[in-house]
Design a protein around this motif. Structure first.
Motif, PDB file in Angstrom:
ATOM      1  N   CYS A  27      -7.623   1.085  11.130  1.00 33.23           N
ATOM      2  CA  CYS A  27      -7.482   1.382   9.702  1.00 33.23           C
ATOM      3  C   CYS A  27      -8.541   2.407   9.309  1.00 33.23           C
ATOM      4  O   CYS A  27      -9.646   2.406   9.856  1.00 33.23           O
ATOM      5  N   THR A  28      -8.213   3.280   8.365  1.00 32.05           N
ATOM      6  CA  THR A  28      -9.144   4.333   7.949  1.00 32.05           C
ATOM      7  C   THR A  28     -10.012   3.856   6.782  1.00 32.05           C
ATOM      8  O   THR A  28      -9.666   2.893   6.092  1.00 32.05           O
ATOM      9  N   ILE A  29     -11.125   4.560   6.577  1.00 36.80           N
ATOM     10  CA  ILE A  29     -12.036   4.195   5.486  1.00 36.80           C
ATOM     11  C   ILE A  29     -11.327   4.260   4.119  1.00 36.80           C
ATOM     12  O   ILE A  29     -11.426   3.315   3.332  1.00 36.80           O
ATOM     13  N   PRO A  30     -10.592   5.358   3.787  1.00 37.31           N
ATOM     14  CA  PRO A  30      -9.935   5.398   2.471  1.00 37.31           C
ATOM     15  C   PRO A  30      -8.938   4.237   2.273  1.00 37.31           C
ATOM     16  O   PRO A  30      -8.871   3.657   1.193  1.00 37.31           O
ATOM     17  N   PHE A  31      -8.192   3.913   3.326  1.00 38.20           N
ATOM     18  CA  PHE A  31      -7.208   2.825   3.226  1.00 38.20           C
ATOM     19  C   PHE A  31      -7.917   1.491   3.006  1.00 38.20           C
ATOM     20  O   PHE A  31      -7.536   0.709   2.127  1.00 38.20           O
ATOM     21  N   VAL A 478      -7.911  11.944  -4.483  1.00 42.13           N
ATOM     22  CA  VAL A 478      -7.068  12.738  -5.387  1.00 42.13           C
ATOM     23  C   VAL A 478      -5.591  12.471  -5.120  1.00 42.13           C
ATOM     24  O   VAL A 478      -4.774  12.380  -6.033  1.00 42.13           O
ATOM     25  N   GLY A 479      -5.221  12.314  -3.841  1.00 47.99           N
ATOM     26  CA  GLY A 479      -3.807  12.188  -3.477  1.00 47.99           C
ATOM     27  C   GLY A 479      -3.211  13.558  -3.195  1.00 47.99           C
ATOM     28  O   GLY A 479      -3.745  14.585  -3.629  1.00 47.99           O
ATOM     29  N   VAL A 480      -2.095  13.565  -2.452  1.00 47.46           N
ATOM     30  CA  VAL A 480      -1.517  14.829  -1.992  1.00 47.46           C
ATOM     31  C   VAL A 480      -0.019  14.877  -2.280  1.00 47.46           C
ATOM     32  O   VAL A 480       0.708  13.922  -1.983  1.00 47.46           O
ATOM     33  N   ASN A 481       0.417  15.994  -2.857  1.00 45.38           N
ATOM     34  CA  ASN A 481       1.853  16.222  -3.058  1.00 45.38           C
ATOM     35  C   ASN A 481       2.442  16.624  -1.705  1.00 45.38           C
ATOM     36  O   ASN A 481       2.217  17.732  -1.223  1.00 45.38           O
ATOM     37  N   GLY A 534      -1.133   5.955   5.392  1.00 48.44           N
ATOM     38  CA  GLY A 534      -1.052   7.197   4.625  1.00 48.44           C
ATOM     39  C   GLY A 534      -0.116   7.243   3.436  1.00 48.44           C
ATOM     40  O   GLY A 534      -0.319   8.042   2.513  1.00 48.44           O
ATOM     41  N   ALA A 535       0.920   6.387   3.432  1.00 46.14           N
ATOM     42  CA  ALA A 535       1.991   6.521   2.427  1.00 46.14           C
ATOM     43  C   ALA A 535       1.489   6.537   0.990  1.00 46.14           C
ATOM     44  O   ALA A 535       1.943   7.338   0.169  1.00 46.14           O
ATOM     45  N   ALA A 536       0.535   5.665   0.658  1.00 48.10           N
ATOM     46  CA  ALA A 536       0.090   5.545  -0.739  1.00 48.10           C
ATOM     47  C   ALA A 536      -0.709   6.754  -1.213  1.00 48.10           C
ATOM     48  O   ALA A 536      -0.891   6.957  -2.419  1.00 48.10           O
ATOM     49  N   PHE A 537      -1.184   7.576  -0.261  1.00 43.30           N
ATOM     50  CA  PHE A 537      -1.958   8.771  -0.638  1.00 43.30           C
ATOM     51  C   PHE A 537      -1.054  10.004  -0.730  1.00 43.30           C
ATOM     52  O   PHE A 537      -1.505  11.079  -1.124  1.00 43.30           O
ATOM     53  N   ALA A 551      -0.444   5.813  -6.980  1.00 46.88           N
ATOM     54  CA  ALA A 551      -1.320   5.309  -5.918  1.00 46.88           C
ATOM     55  C   ALA A 551      -1.001   3.861  -5.556  1.00 46.88           C
ATOM     56  O   ALA A 551      -1.745   3.231  -4.808  1.00 46.88           O
ATOM     57  N   VAL A 552       0.095   3.328  -6.090  1.00 44.46           N
ATOM     58  CA  VAL A 552       0.517   1.972  -5.710  1.00 44.46           C
ATOM     59  C   VAL A 552       1.052   2.026  -4.282  1.00 44.46           C
ATOM     60  O   VAL A 552       1.891   2.870  -3.962  1.00 44.46           O
ATOM     61  N   HIS A 553       0.550   1.136  -3.421  1.00 40.26           N
ATOM     62  CA  HIS A 553       0.986   1.129  -2.025  1.00 40.26           C
ATOM     63  C   HIS A 553       2.397   0.561  -1.918  1.00 40.26           C
ATOM     64  O   HIS A 553       2.722  -0.410  -2.607  1.00 40.26           O
TER      65      HIS A 553
END
Length: 708
Positions: A27-31, A478-481, A534-537, A551-553
Motif C-alpha cells: 500500500c502507498t503512503i497517500p492511500f 490534489v487528485g488527477v483528471n 489509485g482509483a480514488a485519486f 475523493a470518495v473511494h
C-alpha cells in the motif's frame, strides 16, 4: 522492528504495527493516510513517511548484522557473548565498533608487529608489572626486529591498535567531539583573490563549534573546501582527550607505563582522531543534508501546490532581447494552438508591431490571461504587455521559468511536441505553469526547479527519494483528471507508476475518454491492487456516477448509496446538500472496516466533491520604476514575491535580476524558529530595503507586510 520504529517515532505501537502491515501489502503512503485511518489511528503522510524511513533503517541494520555475523563465523571468532552483543545493537556505529577488532588489514603496523612475534611483549607491557622493559624486549630482537627500540616500537603499535579498538575510549573521544569540537578554516593564500572564491570570503579564516554550526554554513564551508579555496580542520583539546584515555588504561608509574603512554599518543594521533573526526564530519554532513533536504521538500511542496489559474485560455511568453520573445497561444486544456516570435526589444525595437500582434492574437484565441517568464527581458516585456489595449479583460502574470529549459530539451517535451523546437516548448511550459503548476512541474526533475539550498552538495539519492515522496503526496492530495493528465502526472498517482501511466495514456488515446472509474480496470496490466491504491485519486469529469469525480473511494460507494437511500435521495441529490448531510447519523454506518474517521471524510467530500485544495492564482505587479539594482535605495517599500526559502531566511523577487534576502532576524521582531511559519513560496509581500551592496550584488530586506 516494531519496537525499533516506536522508539524512534514515539508513535503508538498499534498504529505502527498496522501501518507496517499495510506497507508490507504494497500500500502507498497517500492511500494509507487517506483511506486507512482506522487502522493507523489517523496518522498523516509525514508520520507514515517516518515509519517507512525507520523500517528501512532497521532493515539496513539487520542486513549489516547478518553480514558481520557471517564474517565472524568464517573467522571462527564468534562467541555466544559477542553474538548477543551484536543482536542487541540498535545503531550502526555501535555495531561497527564491535566488529572493529576483527576487521583486520594485513598492511597495518600492528599486524606486521604480530608477524614479527611481538604480541607477547605487548601483553607484558600492558600487564604493567615489569620494571626492566628493555631487558625483556631484548629477547624479541631477531629476524626483522633488529634492535630493542624496534621491538618496543612494534609492541607499541599493537597496544595502539588495542586502544583504538576499545569501545569505551572511542565513545569518550566521540563525546569530546560532540560537545567541544571546533571547525576551523584557513584560506588557501594562492586562491584568496580568485573571483569565484569571493562568495566564500566569510569563511576564509573561520572558527565555530561544529555541533552548533547551522546546516547552510556547514555545507558552504564544505563546498569552499571542495573547490580548493580553504582548508578545514576539526580541533578538540588534545591534552584533555589524552588525559581521559590515560586515566582509563595506565595504573602504574613504571617503565611499562611510559611505553603505554607513548602508544596512547600514537593511537590518538594516527588512529582514533583521524577516524573519529571523519565520523563526526559525516554525522554533521548527514545532519546538514537532512536539514537542507527538509527545506527543499517544504519549498517543493509549496511550489507544487502553488495557485493554479485553472482551465482558462492562456498566452505564454518566453521573453528575450536579440532572439525575440517566443509567444504561444494555449486553449483551456493547455493544448498549443499557435506560436509566433515578436521582436519588441533591442536590437530590432519593433514594439509597435509586437503590441499589435499580441492584441490580435489575444482577440483571435480569446485569451483570458498572459504568462510571462521571469528570465531575461521579463520586466521590459511585462511593461510592453501592460501598454496593450485588449478588447476583453486579460490578466497578466509573471511566472517562474526555473527548470523550463530542462523540460523543453527533455524526452517528455519531444514526445509532446515532436514538430516544435525547444523555444516553443519552453513557452508552452510557461503558459501551462500558470494554468496548473502541479501538472506542468511534475514533468521536470525536482532537483532542477531550484527551490532549495546547496541541493547539489547533499546526498543525491536521499534528496531524490524525499522529493519523489513530496511530488507523490502533492499529486494525490490534489487528485488527477484521468482524461487530460500527462503520463508524467499519472505516474505519480498512488499505485500507478511509469509503466501503468503509459498504459493508461495509450488506452485513452486508443479508446477515447474514460467514462467511469470501473472502466479503468480495462487498462492492460492494471490489476485489483493498482485499482485499489489509485482509483480514488483519479477523477472523471461528467461521469454518470458523480462519485467518480470525488475523493470518495469506490470501496465506499455502497455506504454513500445507503446514506442517500435512507434519506430518500439519490446520490446526486445528496452531493452538495448540506442540510441533508447534517441529518446523517454516522455511527449507524460504522462497520469493522469503516469507522467514524472515514465516514467524516466522506461527508466532507460530499459537501464539496473534487474541491481543489489550492488557492486560485492572483495578479501581481512589481514597482515599474525599479529596473536594476542601481534603482534601489535604503528605506524603500517594494512589492515582492518570495521565490526561495532557506533555514537562514527567504529570497524575494522585487522585479530585478538579483533577488533580495530577508534574513531570519528580519522576518519578525520576535524569535523566528521556522521561516515557513512566516512566509510561503510565491507569497506576495511588501518588503523594506535595508541595505544594497552593488559590488557584491547583495540586497538586504525586511518583511514589512504580507499581502492578503
Amino acid at each position: 522492528m516494531i519496537k525499533y520504529i516506536v522508539e524512534h517515532t514515539q508513535l503508538q505501537e498499534k498504529s505502527v504495527r498496522n501501518t507496517v502491515e499495510l506497507l508490507n501489502e504494497d500500500c502507498t503512503i497517500p492511500f494509507i493516510s487517506r483511506y486507512r485511518k482506522e487502522a493507523t489511528g489517523n496518522l498523516d503522510e509525514v508520520q507514515i513517511g517516518e515509519i517507512v524511513k525507520f523500517k528501512e533503517q532497521f532493515a539496513s541494520l539487520e542486513k549489516r548484522k547478518n553480514a558481520i555475523l557471517k564474517a565472524l563465523e568464517e573467522q571462527e571468532v564468534l562467541t555466544a557473548e559477542l553474538q548477543q552483543k551484536i543482536a542487541n545493537c540498535t545503531n550502526l556505529m555501535a555495531l561497527e565498533d564491535l566488529y572493529l577488532p576483527f576487521k583486520k588489514s594485513r598492511k597495518t603496523k600492528a599486524e606486521k608487529a604480530r608477524q614479527n612475534g611481538l604480541e607477547p611483549l605487548a601483553k607484558i607491557i600492558m600487564s604493567q608489572n615489569a620494571n626492566d622493559v628493555e631487558s625483556i624486549a631484548y629477547k624479541y630482537v631477531k629476524g626483522d626486529v633488529d634492535s630493542v627500540d624496534a621491538a618496543l616500537e612494534g609492541a607499541r603499535h599493537i597496544i595502539a591498535e588495542w586502544v583504538n579498538e576499545r569501545t569505551d575510549i572511542r565513545n569518550q573521544i566521540r563525546y569530546q567531539l560532540e560537545r567541544f569540537a571546533m571547525l576551523s578554516t584557513k584560506v588557501v593564500k594562492t586562491k584568496a583573490e580568485d573571483e569565484n572564491a569571493q562568495k566564500f570570503r566569510d569563511y576564509f579564516d573561520w572558527e565555530e563549534n561544529l555541533s552548533r554550526m547551522p546546516s547552510h554554513r556547514f555545507l558552504a564551508v564544505l563546498r569552499a573546501e571542495k573547490e580548493g579555496f580553504i582548508r578545514v580542520k576539526v580541533l578538540i583539546d588534545d591534552t584533555r582527550a589524552l588525559d581521559k584515555i590515560t586515566q582509563r588504561i595506565v595504573r602504574s608509574q613504571n617503565a611499562c607505563a611510559e611505553q603505554i603512554v607513548l602508544a596512547i599518543n600514537d593511537a590518538y594521533k594516527r588512529l582514533l582522531l583521524p577516524s573519529l573526526v571523519n565520523e563526526a564530519l559525516q554525522i554533521a554532513k548527514d545532519k546538514a543534508d537532512a536539514s537542507a533536504i527538509s527545506v527543499f521538500a517544504k519549498n517543493l511542496k509549496q511550489l507544487l501546490l502553488g495557485s493554479p489559474l485553472g482551465e482558462k485560455r492562456v498566452m505564454g511568453i518566453d521573453p528575450g532581447f536579440r532572439t525575440g520573445c517566443k509567444v504561444v497561444c494555449l486553449d483551456a486544456q493547455g493544448q498549443l494552438k499557435y506560436n509566433e516570435t515578436i521582436y519588441p526589444h533591442p536590437p530590432k525595437n519593433d514594439s509597435i508591431g509586437a503590441m499589435k500582434k499580441i492584441s490580435s492574437l489575444a482577440d483571435a484565441y480569446k485569451i483570458e490571461a498572459i504568462a510571462i517568464g521571469n528570465g531575461t527581458a521579463s520586466r521590459e516585456t511585462e511593461a510592453l504587455i501592460r501598454k496593450v489595449h485588449f478588447k476583453n479583460d486579460v490578466q497578466v502574470f509573471v511566472v517562474s521559468e526555473a527548470g523550463a529549459s530542462i523540460y523543453s530539451a527533455s524526452k517528455i517535451a519531444r514526445e509532446e511536441f515532436p514538430d516544435y523546437d525547444v523555444t516553443v516548448r519552453g513557452s508552452v511550459s510557461i503558459g501551462r505553469r500558470l494554468q496548473d503548476p502541479l501538472a506542468e512541474l511534475v514533468k521536470i526533475d525536482a532537483k532542477s526547479i531550484g527551490v532549495g539550498q546547496y541541493q547539489h552538495d547533499v546526498d543525491q539519492l536521499k534528496l531524490q527519494k524525499e522529493l519523489d515522496v513530496v511530488v507523490e503526496n502533492c499529486v494525490n492530495a490534489v487528485g488527477v483528471n484521468i482524461n487530460t493528465a500527462s503520463k508524467s502526472l499519472l505516474s505519480y498517482v498512488s499505485g500507478i507508476g511509469p509503466k501503468l501511466a503509459e498504459n493508461i495514456f495509450n488506452y485513452r488515446n486508443e479508446h477515447g475518454a474514460f467514462t467511469s472509474r470501473s472502466a479503468i480496470k480495462k487498462v492492460p496490466r492494471l490489476g485489483d491492487k493498482a485499482f485499489q491504491q489509485g482509483a480514488a485519486f483519479l477523477r472523471i469529469k461528467g461521469a454518470k456516477n458523480p462519485l467518480d469525480d470525488s475523493a470518495v473511494h469506490p470501496e465506499s460507494y455502497g455506504v454513500v448509496t445507503k446514506m442517500a437511500k435512507d434519506l430518500g435521495n439519490s446520490v446526486s441529490e445528496l452531493i452538495g446538500n448540506s442540510e441533508q448531510l447534517k441529518k446523517i447519523d454516522l455511527k449507524k454506518y460504522c462497520t469493522e472496516t469503516v469507522g467514524l474517521l472515514t465516514l467524516e471524510d466522506i461527508i466532507k467530500e460530499l459537501e464539496k466533491p473534487g474541491l481543489d485544495i489550492r488557492e486560485q492564482a492572483k495578479e501581481f505587479t512589481f514597482n515599474q520604476n525599479i529596473k536594476t539594482i542601481n534603482d534601489l535605495k535604503e528605506g524603500q517599500l517594494l512589492p515582492g514575491i518570495v521565490n526561495n526559502i532557506t533555514n537562514f531566511g527567504c529570497f524575494v523577487d522585487v522585479g530585478i535580476k538579483e533577488s533580495g534576502l530577508i534574513h531570519v532576524s528580519n522576518l519578525s521582531d520576535a524569535f523566528v524558529k521556522d521561516v515557513n511559519e512566516h512566509v510561503s513560496l510565491h507569497q506576495q509581500i511588501i518588503v523594506k530595503v535595508l541595505e544594497v551592496d552593488i559590488p557584491r550584488k547583495r540586497i538586504q530586506l525586511k518583511l514589512h507586510q504580507k499581502k492578503v
